[in-house]
Design an enzyme around this catalytic site. Sequence first.
Site: not given
Lengths: 77, 257
Positions: B69, B161
């Site tokens: 991860d 984003y």
Amino acid sequence: MNVQLFLDKICEVLEIEPGSLKGDEPLDSLDNWDSLAVISFIALADEELGVIVDAEKLSNAQSVRDLLDLVSDKVSA
Amino acid sequence: MTALPATPPMDMNGRTVLVTGASTGIGRATAEVLASLGARVIANGRDASRLSQVVSQLPGQGHLAETFDLSRMDEVAPWLKDLCARHGPLNGLAHCAGIQMTRAVRQVDQAFFDQTMHVNLGSAVALARGFRQKGCKGEPAAMVFVSSIAGLIGQPGNVVYAASKGGLMSAVRALAMEFLRDGIRVNAVAPALVDTEMAARSRATMTAEQYQYMLDQHPMGIGQPQDVAHPIAFLLSDASRWINAVTLPVEGGYLAR
């Protein structure tokens, strides 16, 4: 989640006073119901209720009642 | 007449490349393209079973799956060090992992901001930090990050984003200069809308009209994962030897409209 609480969260999305919505208002009567409000409602349903709103059904919604119907499985009177 | 190189410049035989986000979409396509060019691919993602499936279908031999991860920023460098101790140094790193969720600023909270920035930008910097470690970077060495045209245009509902992808473009320029002494080139690609699972999930967060509006901005229609994978492979290969610190738009002319 109960209906009034969810209505108040919709009020937050629309940036209007909590308690302003009763549930029968036509969407086109709400000044702030715009494209950003639409995506905010989608995000609200996902985050608060775990519901992925059908975008096509959402685009056909005419009233706040129609919005509640989109999440009816997770919102109780 | 210029003498042609004995080896095609995009030949990746003898090279090892780590591809993040390799389970799906652009990452998966990048792993496939690099493998087809002869690279040994180390495929990274969070889903072990999906990664194994991808690796099993890659052309060539010696490919590996490594789950990790990448949002665990401080653990990335030690993980890379260990990975390279086991498998040898890397000649390339294609960072294709990322997340996108449409969210108007009125609903952005610290948790949303932190998660988006962590996954999209923090992980990139952490990977850069890890890649330049002794024993990790091979010779030659290059990194490619997947940014987005969202970092170059103004899209309502996509502020965080956009900030993460715009930040990535800026980071690429600084990293490229900082890594000159390490012999690592650093570039990015900035795709427009690509037909991936992530795009499909994003589509579910907007109305049909909004999605159609997005489609209408694409002069050549939406892209396919291979359309981005090939430029990534180019930027990792010797064919781009003299290209550094750039973000290459990969968008069918979107920005020219």
